[in-house]
Scaffold this motif. Structure first.
Motif: not given
Ligand SMILES: Cc1cc2nc3c(=O)[nH]c(=O)nc-3n(C[C@H](O)[C@H](O)[C@H](O)COP(=O)(O)OP(=O)(O)OC[C@H]3O[C@@H](n4cnc5c(N)ncnc54)[C@H](O)[C@@H]3O)c2cc1C
Length: 477
Positions: A40-42, A61-63, A105-107, A187-189, A332-334
């Motif tokens: 959601f961020g990237g 970049v994503d795996p 995957k970023a190393l 923790y997330r969510c 994810g929204h944040m």
């Molecule tokens: C059960 C559940 C319910 C949820 N419900 C909600 C909700 O209702 N509302 C809400 O806003 N949020 C919700 N969330 C939280 C939300 O899913 C996360 O906060 C959100 O996914 C965070 O986004 P992110 O981009 O930081 O990480 P992610 O979405 O996890 O994305 C990280 C990405 O980075 C990639 N990555 C990791 N390491 C590497 C690397 N070395 N090189 C390249 N790529 C890499 C991964 O493959 C992944 O695709 C929920 C979470 C859970 C578990």
């Protein structure tokens, strides 16, 4: 609703003072931004850099070749949705936005050389950057003992773990125990684990598993989000199906025997043992330095980090400075909201401008309580002074100005339906990950029906002042 570009959005939000000139990046050679992680961020930052940045080359970049969303994943665990419903391909991000998507995957990050080393299916490669955005989400800290996630899954990153937990749940019979842990915050969510407990209890009821129960071992002293709604859900809606145990710190786990020992209660031979371990920033972000909680401290205006010029960390991996007791939630929204602030800051930096100081972020979560009803939670933040517990200013960061949640009595079917509209808006319009995005030069989030925008969450509707700022912010999507 007409399309709203970045300049209009800033004007509408009342934050365009002194910004008569808001040029897009116009160097002859396109500046290069590399984004690590397509969640959601990237995915959001990649989209908005291309949308707002003009001549900016963006490589994501994503795996994986598709994002599997944690949002709605508890509905997959409990058999209400298929994995395909929460899987969104990165294809449209390339075809509609001109983002170069690299499976890898970023190393390692070389901040001095401004270079990232990645592993790809065809070998290791280097990517040079002018700005780097790191958004890898979270990693887990294994609990003491012999934890094996392929036997006792977390299902807190969507994908194979989600399917595994769903399959294990399906084996539960009468009088069986589904034992789950909740890590200490952050923790997330924040509402996610309580949502899972409710949905599993609902599943056991729907499947007529008599005497089967969910045991919730929470390392925290109490319910971390929507306490009113979840207390009612545990005690009334799912009465007799959920045993909630606070202050249950995990002392040891043995996945082979599905046994767990905590400071409050121990279990052997649970039918399903769902270990959601302590979180920390995803490894590549953690390599940049973490705080005591395991997350990367960032500047709330740029998401930049100290000591690493032009490196930004967004989403769950980041620790945003906030007033005590009002932490910025990991959602994810944040992450989507932070991505826009970060994209704007990068475009300004590339134009030689200072970051905008009038920024707002917001978060929303919908929590299904049964297969037909849901509650919601939202929080809005503005940049400014942040405070310690005594009320003294402790610095600058994101101060929570608004917190809303569904009153317990309003856990209903309308919220359940809104949840899908909101989630799809995030999946398809904000992240630009599917065909909804492909049909127009600009995705519908720029001007679609209000109900289809990610920002239109209940609290934004209700709060005239903050809602205006937040909605205006998202209208630029
Ligand atoms: C059960 C559940 C319910 C949820 N419900 C909600 C909700 O209702 N509302 C809400 O806003 N949020 C919700 N969330 C939280 C939300 O899913 C996360 O906060 C959100 O996914 C965070 O986004 P992110 O981009 O930081 O990480 P992610 O979405 O996890 O994305 C990280 C990405 O980075 C990639 N990555 C990791 N390491 C590497 C690397 N070395 N090189 C390249 N790529 C890499 C991964 O493959 C992944 O695709 C929920 C979470 C859970 C578990």
């Amino acid at each position: 609703m007409k399309n709203v570009d970045r300049r209009s959005f800033l004007r509408m939000a009342g934050i365009a003072g002194g910004m008569a000139m808001l040029p897009r990046v116009s160097r002859a050679a396109a500046p290069r931004v590399v984004v690590i992680g397509g969640g959601f961020g990237g995915a959001s930052v990649a989209k908005y850099l291309r949308l707002w940045g003009g001549n900016v080359s963006v490589t994501l970049v994503d795996p994986a070749t598709a994002h599997m969303s944690c949002i709605l994943s508890n509905l997959v665990v409990t058999g209400l949705l298929d994995m395909s419903r929460i899987t969104v391909s990165y294809k449209a991000l390339g075809t509609n936005r001109g983002v170069t998507v690299v499976q890898g995957k970023a190393l390692a990050i070389d901040p001095a050389g401004r270079r990232v080393t990645i592993s790809t299916p065809t070998g290791n490669k280097s990517l040079d950057y002018d700005h780097l955005v790191v958004a890898p989400g979270v990693d887990f800290v294994a609990p003491p003992g012999n934890w094996n996630p392929s036997l006792t899954p977390h299902a807190w990153q969507a994908g194979a773990q989600t399917t595994l937990l769903r399959n294990q749940l399906a084996t539960m019979g009468n009088n069986d125990r589904f034992v789950m842990t909740i890590p200490k915050s952050p923790y997330r969510c924040p509402p996610g684990p309580y949502e899972r407990a409710c949905m599993v209890a609902d599943y056991l009821k729907r499947k007529n598993r008599s005497g089967a129960m969910v045991v919730v071992l929470d390392a925290n002293a109490g319910i971390q989000a929507e306490p009113e709604a979840f207390t009612r859900a545990f005690n009334v809606t799912h009465a007799g199906r959920i045993l909630y145990v606070p202050n249950a710190n995990v002392l040891s786990v043995d996945s082979a025997s599905r046994s767990i020992r905590t400071s409050a209660m121990s279990f052997s031979n649970a039918k399903v043992l769902n270990i959601i371990p302590q979180h920390r920033a995803g490894g590549i972000a953690a390599s940049l330095g973490v705080n005591a909680s395991g997350f990367v401290p960032v500047d709330a205006l740029t998401y930049g980090i100290a000591g690493y010029p032009n490196v930004h960390v967004i989403g769950d991996a980041s620790a945003v400075p906030a007033s005590d007791g009002k932490a910025v939630p990991k959602s994810g929204h944040m992450a989507n909201s932070e991505a826009k602030v970060c994209a704007d800051a990068i475009v300004r930096a590339l134009n030689g401008e200072a970051p905008d100081r009038n920024v707002a972020t917001s978060s929303a979560c919908y929590s299904p309580i049964t297969a037909r009803s849901a509650s919601w939670l939202s929080a809005n933040f503005l940049y400014g002074d942040i405070y310690d517990t005594s009320g003294a200013v402790k610095g600058k960061g994101m101060h929570r100005v608004d917190l809303g949640e569904a009153p317990a009595g309003q856990v209903n079917q309308d919220n359940y339906q809104d949840m899908f509209t909101w989630a799809d808006s995030l999946f398809f319009r904000q992240l630009c990950l599917k065909s909804a995005c492909a049909t127009r030069r600009r995705p519908a989030a720029d001007g679609g029906a209000p109900a289809m925008r990610a920002d239109i969450h209940p609290r934004a509707r209700q709060s005239a002042t903050v809602g205006f700022v937040i909605s205006a912010f998202f209208l630029a999507a």
